[in-house]
Design a protein around this motif. Structure first.
Motif, PDB file in Angstrom:
ATOM      1  N   PHE A 182      -2.664   0.246   3.184  1.00 42.16           N
ATOM      2  CA  PHE A 182      -2.222   1.012   2.023  1.00 42.16           C
ATOM      3  C   PHE A 182      -3.066   2.280   1.913  1.00 42.16           C
ATOM      4  O   PHE A 182      -4.269   2.208   1.657  1.00 42.16           O
ATOM      5  CB  PHE A 182      -2.409   0.219   0.732  1.00 42.16           C
ATOM      6  CG  PHE A 182      -1.567  -1.019   0.591  1.00 42.16           C
ATOM      7  CD1 PHE A 182      -0.456  -1.024  -0.253  1.00 42.16           C
ATOM      8  CD2 PHE A 182      -1.889  -2.186   1.261  1.00 42.16           C
ATOM      9  CE1 PHE A 182       0.313  -2.165  -0.416  1.00 42.16           C
ATOM     10  CE2 PHE A 182      -1.125  -3.336   1.111  1.00 42.16           C
ATOM     11  CZ  PHE A 182      -0.021  -3.327   0.274  1.00 42.16           C
ATOM     12  N   HIS A 184       1.845   1.820   4.165  1.00 44.71           N
ATOM     13  CA  HIS A 184       2.163   2.361   2.845  1.00 44.71           C
ATOM     14  C   HIS A 184       1.602   3.776   2.746  1.00 44.71           C
ATOM     15  O   HIS A 184       0.382   3.954   2.678  1.00 44.71           O
ATOM     16  CB  HIS A 184       1.568   1.477   1.748  1.00 44.71           C
ATOM     17  CG  HIS A 184       2.061   0.062   1.768  1.00 44.71           C
ATOM     18  ND1 HIS A 184       2.942  -0.435   0.827  1.00 44.71           N
ATOM     19  CD2 HIS A 184       1.809  -0.965   2.618  1.00 44.71           C
ATOM     20  CE1 HIS A 184       3.198  -1.707   1.088  1.00 44.71           C
ATOM     21  NE2 HIS A 184       2.514  -2.058   2.175  1.00 44.71           N
ATOM     22  N   GLU A 213      -5.357   2.492  -1.813  1.00 41.09           N
ATOM     23  CA  GLU A 213      -4.472   3.315  -2.625  1.00 41.09           C
ATOM     24  C   GLU A 213      -5.206   4.007  -3.768  1.00 41.09           C
ATOM     25  O   GLU A 213      -6.124   3.457  -4.377  1.00 41.09           O
ATOM     26  CB  GLU A 213      -3.364   2.421  -3.199  1.00 41.09           C
ATOM     27  CG  GLU A 213      -2.408   3.092  -4.153  1.00 41.09           C
ATOM     28  CD  GLU A 213      -1.384   2.115  -4.711  1.00 41.09           C
ATOM     29  OE1 GLU A 213      -1.113   2.200  -5.914  1.00 41.09           O
ATOM     30  OE2 GLU A 213      -0.875   1.279  -3.951  1.00 41.09           O
ATOM     31  N   ASP A 247      -1.474   4.934   0.065  1.00 37.73           N
ATOM     32  CA  ASP A 247      -0.688   5.657  -0.937  1.00 37.73           C
ATOM     33  C   ASP A 247      -1.586   6.447  -1.891  1.00 37.73           C
ATOM     34  O   ASP A 247      -2.698   6.029  -2.221  1.00 37.73           O
ATOM     35  CB  ASP A 247       0.137   4.688  -1.798  1.00 37.73           C
ATOM     36  CG  ASP A 247       0.826   3.616  -0.994  1.00 37.73           C
ATOM     37  OD1 ASP A 247       2.043   3.687  -0.857  1.00 37.73           O
ATOM     38  OD2 ASP A 247       0.132   2.689  -0.527  1.00 37.73           O
ATOM     39  N   MET A 290      -6.329  -2.300   1.337  1.00 39.20           N
ATOM     40  CA  MET A 290      -5.702  -1.434   0.339  1.00 39.20           C
ATOM     41  C   MET A 290      -6.708  -0.395  -0.141  1.00 39.20           C
ATOM     42  O   MET A 290      -7.740  -0.736  -0.710  1.00 39.20           O
ATOM     43  CB  MET A 290      -5.163  -2.225  -0.845  1.00 39.20           C
ATOM     44  CG  MET A 290      -4.559  -1.325  -1.929  1.00 39.20           C
ATOM     45  SD  MET A 290      -3.862  -2.222  -3.334  1.00 39.20           S
ATOM     46  CE  MET A 290      -2.227  -2.576  -2.706  1.00 39.20           C
TER      47      MET A 290
END
Length: 268
Positions: free
Chosen positions: A131, A158, A106, A133, A104
């Protein structure tokens, strides 16, 4: 770093380490470069499989301190830090990321260059969920991910608020390598009919079970193409609120055969 500081950090890490799950939760601890240096030297760190280190003050230099780590990390959460393309490059060249199943990143400041570094790395063969995002990777960065052969096990991607536009959606639709994607998140990307039509006609996204494409600019033709598409025959959850379709088409989607098959449909 003196012994007193070492002891302080060791105690903090120990308290936040959940041994049965092999999980270390360091979210929101105001950690920076020095703390991460010490973490890399912590004797228990090689046992950790899940590392939560989000909402801190980590910079690219902090991530570089982990390059020589030999561990068993399977999940790494680095969202909401101060990371940029340098951190992406560090991760991309590091051997220790090879066991990762979930990464992740993000809400950092990773651009297309960082996305390219990740896409060009051969160290993410085990990654199942990525991820990116709220990073400004744009259509160029999305295209690099979509065309990469280096994510053979990726199941969830994502990409909310990545500034991809129609060009990025088309790249995903045309991907010849992301053929096992089950969950795809594309919210708030200014995707219009061109992107929706490309996704609807894709021969490579037929494994999708979840598609989130709300808060975009899809109009009537794009919405109608989606409900008529055989690409989405396995789809279970569809999120497409806050687009630009007229009420009759929204109702048409709600009454469609696709809607009847879905477990979840979220419209305006």
């Amino acid at each position: 770093m003196d012994e007193a500081v070492n002891t302080k950090f060791d105690q903090m890490f120990q308290v936040q380490y959940f041994a049965p799950e092999k999980m270390l939760d360091l979210d929101e601890k105001d950690l920076g470069l020095e703390e991460l240096k010490h973490l890399a030297e912590w004797e228990i760190f090689p046992e950790v499989e899940k590392l939560y280190i989000s909402n801190n003050q980590l910079t690219d230099a902090a991530i570089e301190t982990l390059e020589q780590v030999s561990g068993n990390l399977q999940s790494l959460y680095l969202n909401h830090n101060l990371l940029g393309d340098g951190a992406a490059r560090s991760l991309a060249r590091s051997e220790w990321v090879k066991p990762l199943k979930c990464l992740m990143l993000e809400a950092n400041a990773i651009t297309a260059e960082g996305a390219k570094a990740l896409a060009n790395s051969t160290h993410f063969q085990n990654l199942e969920e990525l991820f990116l995002d709220f990073n400004p990777i744009g259509p160029e960065g999305v295209k690099a991910i979509a065309e990469s052969p280096n994510f053979p096990n990726l199941k969830a991607l994502h990409l909310d608020s990545t500034q991809m536009g129609d060009e990025g959606a088309v790249a995903l639709a045309n991907s010849k390598t992301l053929t096992g994607i089950e969950r795809l998140y594309l919210c708030s990307n200014r995707i219009g009919n061109e992107g929706a039509l490309a996704l609807s006609r894709s021969e490579n996204l037929k494994t999708l079970r979840v598609l989130s494409i709300w808060r975009n600019e899809i109009r009537d033709a794009g919405g109608q193409a989606m409900i008529a598409s055989s690409t989405f025959d396995r789809l279970e959850r569809l999120y497409m609120s806050l687009n630009l379709m007229d009420p009759p088409v929204i109702q048409e989607i709600r009454n469609s055969a696709l809607a009847q098959r879905l477990v979840t449909l979220v419209m305006d």
